[in-house]
Design an enzyme around this catalytic site. Structure first.
Site, PDB file in Angstrom:
ATOM      1  N   CYS A 152       1.013  -0.995   0.234  1.00  0.00           N
ATOM      2  CA  CYS A 152      -0.043   0.515  -0.145  1.00  0.00           C
ATOM      3  C   CYS A 152       0.759   1.015  -0.097  1.00  0.00           C
ATOM      4  O   CYS A 152       0.434   1.747  -0.949  1.00  0.00           O
ATOM      5  CB  CYS A 152      -1.156  -0.127   1.193  1.00  0.00           C
ATOM      6  SG  CYS A 152      -2.079   1.154   1.313  1.00  0.00           S
ATOM      7  N   CYS A 171      -6.031  -3.625   7.220  1.00  0.00           N
ATOM      8  CA  CYS A 171      -7.853  -2.556   7.659  1.00  0.00           C
ATOM      9  C   CYS A 171      -8.313  -3.581   6.551  1.00  0.00           C
ATOM     10  O   CYS A 171      -9.606  -3.508   7.088  1.00  0.00           O
ATOM     11  CB  CYS A 171      -6.678  -1.197   6.974  1.00  0.00           C
ATOM     12  SG  CYS A 171      -6.866  -0.955   5.406  1.00  0.00           S
TER      13      CYS A 171
END
Length: 359
Positions: free
Chosen positions: A107, A203
């Site tokens: 990410c 997440c």
């Protein structure tokens, strides 16, 4: 109130000075919110950005509330398509192939930092910032990424994969602070995000177990590595990672650990804890944050976030590297990253591809 503009510097009528503009990644959590607050205290013109990475992102309203409290503009960037392509799909594909990927590193490398750079260029900001516990320094005209001073919170491991050119524009205010100090700043400043939950590592799973999201897989053998004997059957290699002890599904007279996963044979190898310690492994997808003067270096290496760097020799051949630890380390794991350090400086790193084992 900090005013936004289209030029790299913003004129502040109150102080009659021009203010450097900076874009801050804001998640709604305490770290990124305090980052924005500290940059404002340094008389910088701050604008925030919230990344929508998946459906129903947590804390978006809290990020808006914090931005409003600080009096800054908040950009909302919908990155769901790219996040799915570069993070979510490689994450699940990795487990299907018997490796253990690190979505946070993916990410940062492919989503967050390139987007911060893009937004900074778009609004005319010279700098961008995040709430990571790491540091950037300039020395002899070069920029270096360093470990955070709070060793219990240091997050430099997750940043090795970013573009080296970004370092000249990256500001990391929390690298000089401890987590407790950041919490205290949020409390004393009445920042709304002080009540936000801590970020979780994966997440997008939203507190679910990754293996709960796989369809039933093909069964295969569980093999005792030291003898080659089949001692059980597994329900899919995606259920396992190197160093795993629980959920193996085989009874034994001694504790069993996963020591190898072979997707070509759809096999999981287990053995004693001693077999999980290894000295040598290979790394590819290398990213360097410093200029290397030679192809063999003595440094320190981390193979997971929550470990201290250990001494090793790294030999680079054809854009790949062989890492040899001075002493065996627990569970070098294909798919995870090895990050190279010289004292506090992050030299670079790469993804572990295979380990050297004596069976």
């Amino acid at each position: 109130m900090v005013h936004s503009g289209t030029s790299p510097k913003v004129y502040n009528k109150l102080y009659h000075v021009e203010m450097e503009k900076v874009v801050v990644a804001m998640s709604g959590g305490v770290d990124s919110s305090v980052t924005a607050y500290l940059l404002m205290k340094k008389e910088m013109a701050v604008e925030g950005v919230f990344f929508i990475l998946f459906d129903n992102p947590p804390n978006i309203e809290l990020a808006k509330k914090t931005a409003n409290f600080l009096g800054i503009k908040l950009h909302i960037e919908d990155l769901r398509d790219n996040f799915k392509k570069y993070v979510i799909e490689p994450f699940f594909d990795g487990y299907r192939r018997g490796i253990t990927p690190n979505p946070c590193i993916l990410c940062n490398s492919y989503i967050k930092f390139p987007t911060l750079k893009k937004i900074a260029d778009k609004i005319g900001a010279n700098y961008f910032s995040t709430g990571h516990y790491a540091r950037v320094i300039k020395k002899n005209g070069n920029y270096f990424l360093l470990r955070g001073l709070d060793r219990n919170k240091d997050q430099s491991y997750f940043l090795y994969g970013i573009n080296k050119l970004f370092l000249s524009q990256l500001i990391l205010p929390l690298g000089e602070l401890t987590k407790q100090e950041v919490k205290e700043i949020a409390k004393q400043s009445h920042i709304p995000s002080k009540i936000a939950e801590e970020s979780v590592e994966i997440c997008f799973l939203k507190n679910r177990k990754y293996y709960e999201m796989f369809k039933p897989a093909t069964q295969g053998p569980i093999i005792e590595a030291s003898t080659g004997r089949i001692i059980g059957q597994h329900r899919g290699i995606h259920l396992f990672t190197i160093g795993q002890r629980k959920r193996i599904g085989v009874s034994s007279q001694y504790p069993l650990y996963v020591v190898k996963i072979d997707p070509s044979k759809n096999a999981v190898y287990v053995d004693t804890k001693e077999k999980v310690f290894m000295k040598e492994f290979y790394v590819n997808e290398l990213n360097w944050l410093v200029e290397l003067e030679k192809h063999k270096l003595s440094c320190e290496v981390k193979i997971r976030y929550a470990m201290k760097p250990e001494k090793a020799v790294v030999k680079i051949v054809n854009e790949k590297a062989k890492v040899v630890f001075e002493s065996p380390q627990f569970a070098p794991t294909p798919g995870q990253s090895a990050v190279f350090y010289s004292d506090d400086i992050v030299l670079g790193g790469g993804v572990i591809t295979e380990t050297v084992q004596d069976f």
